[in-house]
Enzyme design. Structure first.
Site, PDB file in Angstrom:
ATOM      1  N   TYR A   1       0.823  -1.210   0.000  1.00 45.37           N
ATOM      2  CA  TYR A   1       0.000   0.000   0.000  1.00 45.37           C
ATOM      3  C   TYR A   1       0.860   1.264   0.000  1.00 45.37           C
ATOM      4  O   TYR A   1       0.469   2.283  -0.553  1.00 45.37           O
ATOM      5  CB  TYR A   1      -0.891   0.043   1.250  1.00 45.37           C
ATOM      6  CG  TYR A   1      -2.214  -0.656   1.109  1.00 45.37           C
ATOM      7  CD1 TYR A   1      -2.279  -2.020   0.872  1.00 45.37           C
ATOM      8  CD2 TYR A   1      -3.399   0.052   1.233  1.00 45.37           C
ATOM      9  CE1 TYR A   1      -3.494  -2.656   0.765  1.00 45.37           C
ATOM     10  CE2 TYR A   1      -4.616  -0.582   1.128  1.00 45.37           C
ATOM     11  CZ  TYR A   1      -4.663  -1.939   0.893  1.00 45.37           C
ATOM     12  OH  TYR A   1      -5.873  -2.562   0.788  1.00 45.37           O
TER      13      TYR A   1
ATOM     14  N   LYS B   1       3.062 -15.300   2.874  1.00 43.72           N
ATOM     15  CA  LYS B   1       3.254 -16.057   1.644  1.00 43.72           C
ATOM     16  C   LYS B   1       4.760 -16.336   1.565  1.00 43.72           C
ATOM     17  O   LYS B   1       5.453 -15.921   0.622  1.00 43.72           O
ATOM     18  CB  LYS B   1       2.743 -15.226   0.439  1.00 43.72           C
ATOM     19  CG  LYS B   1       2.696 -15.986  -0.870  1.00 43.72           C
ATOM     20  CD  LYS B   1       1.585 -17.008  -0.956  1.00 43.72           C
ATOM     21  CE  LYS B   1       1.671 -17.773  -2.264  1.00 43.72           C
ATOM     22  NZ  LYS B   1       0.736 -18.920  -2.325  1.00 43.72           N
TER      23      LYS B   1
ATOM     24  N   ASP C   1      -3.141 -18.155   0.953  1.00 45.78           N
ATOM     25  CA  ASP C   1      -4.156 -18.842   0.139  1.00 45.78           C
ATOM     26  C   ASP C   1      -4.839 -19.933   0.954  1.00 45.78           C
ATOM     27  O   ASP C   1      -6.063 -20.104   0.914  1.00 45.78           O
ATOM     28  CB  ASP C   1      -3.545 -19.398  -1.165  1.00 45.78           C
ATOM     29  CG  ASP C   1      -2.259 -20.170  -0.952  1.00 45.78           C
ATOM     30  OD1 ASP C   1      -1.668 -20.089   0.148  1.00 45.78           O
ATOM     31  OD2 ASP C   1      -1.830 -20.874  -1.892  1.00 45.78           O
TER      32      ASP C   1
ATOM     33  N   ASP D   1      -6.314  -6.865   4.336  1.00 51.95           N
ATOM     34  CA  ASP D   1      -7.441  -6.214   3.670  1.00 51.95           C
ATOM     35  C   ASP D   1      -8.403  -7.277   3.138  1.00 51.95           C
ATOM     36  O   ASP D   1      -9.608  -7.233   3.360  1.00 51.95           O
ATOM     37  CB  ASP D   1      -6.924  -5.334   2.520  1.00 51.95           C
ATOM     38  CG  ASP D   1      -8.053  -4.677   1.744  1.00 51.95           C
ATOM     39  OD1 ASP D   1      -8.975  -4.153   2.391  1.00 51.95           O
ATOM     40  OD2 ASP D   1      -8.014  -4.703   0.499  1.00 51.95           O
TER      41      ASP D   1
ATOM     42  N   ASP E   1     -12.174  -8.823   4.976  1.00 56.87           N
ATOM     43  CA  ASP E   1     -13.477  -8.809   4.291  1.00 56.87           C
ATOM     44  C   ASP E   1     -14.087 -10.203   4.299  1.00 56.87           C
ATOM     45  O   ASP E   1     -15.289 -10.378   4.507  1.00 56.87           O
ATOM     46  CB  ASP E   1     -13.330  -8.348   2.830  1.00 56.87           C
ATOM     47  CG  ASP E   1     -13.612  -6.851   2.676  1.00 56.87           C
ATOM     48  OD1 ASP E   1     -13.446  -6.112   3.674  1.00 56.87           O
ATOM     49  OD2 ASP E   1     -13.983  -6.424   1.565  1.00 56.87           O
TER      50      ASP E   1
HETATM   51  C1  IPM Z   1     -10.384  -1.011   4.026  1.00 51.04           C
HETATM   52  C2  IPM Z   1     -10.618  -0.489   2.641  1.00 51.04           C
HETATM   53  C3  IPM Z   1      -9.452   0.411   2.243  1.00 51.04           C
HETATM   54  C4  IPM Z   1      -8.193  -0.435   2.286  1.00 51.04           C
HETATM   55  C5  IPM Z   1      -9.604   1.089   0.896  1.00 51.04           C
HETATM   56  C6  IPM Z   1     -10.900   1.857   0.795  1.00 51.04           C
HETATM   57  C7  IPM Z   1      -8.428   1.978   0.597  1.00 51.04           C
HETATM   58  O1  IPM Z   1     -10.802  -1.535   1.739  1.00 51.04           O
HETATM   59  O2  IPM Z   1     -10.311  -0.199   4.972  1.00 51.04           O
HETATM   60  O3  IPM Z   1     -10.267  -2.218   4.175  1.00 51.04           O
HETATM   61  O4  IPM Z   1      -7.882  -1.131   1.320  1.00 51.04           O
HETATM   62  O5  IPM Z   1      -7.507  -0.396   3.292  1.00 51.04           O
HETATM   63 MG    MG Z   2     -10.835  -3.442   2.632  1.00 52.27          MG
END
Ligand code: IPM
Ligand code: MG
Length: 359
Positions: free
Chosen positions: A143, A192, A224, A248, A252
């Site tokens: 990032y 990884k 993975d 990230d 999710d």
């Molecule tokens: C999160 C989001 C952000 C990230 C994006 C919006 C830049 O997906 O907070 O997880 O990737 O960190």
């Molecule tokens: Mg995210």
């Protein structure tokens, strides 16, 4: 009389302002009930800040955050700004605020609420007992590494660099071990290391630190494989620690296990007690302004702020209990309602929770 805590409030875009309004009611109620004193300042951030000031993270907002004890953030982003150049994107503001405030650790709990089990796409017997936390490194890795484009014989080439130094790995790993120590004492480090040099350094560093936490059981899992195991045996995870990009993605995935992203809070922490708290869900522009968003993730972010930044455990517990009792009584916003016709709105849900907070 408790000392005054300064909170920077950043409603942001989409449903951000709607859910933040409910969290502010919760702050007021805890002031009355527990004798706390909060001083709040509101700042512009994200798309709305681009529209009004020409930058996603105005200096004034950053300063409000810097002089606060904690930050409460709604959500940022929306289709309106999706095609903007990088400097004029809400996401750039988000990365900027993380870096500027030194928030190197992102804590995202994924808990199954018993009364919402039916909301998950996984079978209840697989989910049973799932209660995990993803600890994501937030200010390093791909990032924040050098990025550029260059011309080659094969056309334009784009480069994103992934960089980690030992200190960056150490501080997040120590924090994850400490969190695990106060939970079920299991830490899963995700990398990884079969391919990436940054991952090999990551793994070496974790192994070097591990003897300091003999009470915590450590496993290394490749990213993975971890993505797969999260679907196969979610309840076997306690704390997962990983680098920025893997975190990230996995956070999710972990959030979705619960089937109710509208319920999950998160904390971004640096050194010391300062933290930024926000719901895991985004700005949901499709339902913005309709008064139907679920405010629970933001309200639970207040509970997390109380516990992690202020040490207000009693009030944090009281907020969590209030949420649970309102859910147990059958109240649902549209995102978590089985019978959508009985769903209640954002303000109604906020009011019910506020009324259910007791000392
Ligand atoms: C999160 C989001 C952000 C990230 C994006 C919006 C830049 O997906 O907070 O997880 O990737 O960190
Ligand atoms: Mg995210």
């Amino acid at each position: 009389m408790a000392e005054t805590k300064k909170i920077a409030i950043i409603p942001g875009d989409g449903i951000g302002p709607e859910v933040i309004a409910e969290a502010v009611k919760v702050l007021k109620k805890t002031e009355e009930l527990f004798g706390y004193k909060f001083e709040t300042e509101t700042g512009l951030f994200g798309g709305i800040a681009i529209d009004e000031t020409g930058t996603p993270l105005p200096q004034d907002t950053l300063e409000k955050c810097q002089r606060a004890d904690a930050v409460l953030l709604g959500a940022v982003g929306g289709p309106k700004w999706d095609n903007n150049p990088k400097e004029l994107r809400p996401e750039t503001g988000l990365l900027g605020i993380r870096k500027a405030l030194g928030l190197f650790s992102n804590i995202r709990p994924a808990v199954i609420f018993d009364c919402l089990k039916e909301a998950s796409t996984l079978k209840p017997e697989v989910l049973e007992g799932t209660d995990l936390i993803v600890v994501r490194e937030l200010t390093g890795g791909i990032y924040f590494g050098e990025k550029f484009r260059r011309e080659t014989d094969n056309g334009q080439e784009a480069v994103d660099t992934c960089v980690y130094n030992v200190k960056e790995v150490e501080r997040i790993v120590h924090q994850a071990f400490q969190i695990a120590r106060n939970r079920r004492k299991k830490l899963c480090s995700v990398d990884k290391a079969n391919v990436l040099e940054t991952s090999r350094l990551w793994r070496e560093t974790v192994n070097k630190i591990a003897p300091e936490y003999p009470d915590v059981e450590l496993e290394h899992v490749l990213v993975d494989n971890c993505a797969m195991q999260l679907l196969r045996r979610p309840s076997s995870f306690d704390v997962i620690v990983t680098e920025n990009m893997f975190g990230d993605i996995l956070s999710d995935e972990a959030a979705m296990l619960t089937g109710s992203i509208g319920m999950l809070s998160s904390a971004s922490l640096g050194e010391g007690s300062f933290g930024l708290y926000e719901p895991v869900h985004g700005s949901a522009p499709d339902i913005a302004g309709q008064g139907i968003a679920n405010p629970i993730a933001t309200i639970l972010s207040v509970a997390l702020m109380f516990k992690l930044s202020f040490g207000y455990h009693e009030a944090g517990d009281a907020i969590e209990k209030a949420v649970k009792s309102v859910l147990d009584a059958g109240h649902r916003t549209g995102d978590i309602a089985v019978d959508k016709s009985k769903a209640i709105g954002t303000t109604a849900m906020g009011d019910l929770i506020v009324a259910a907070i007791h000392k």
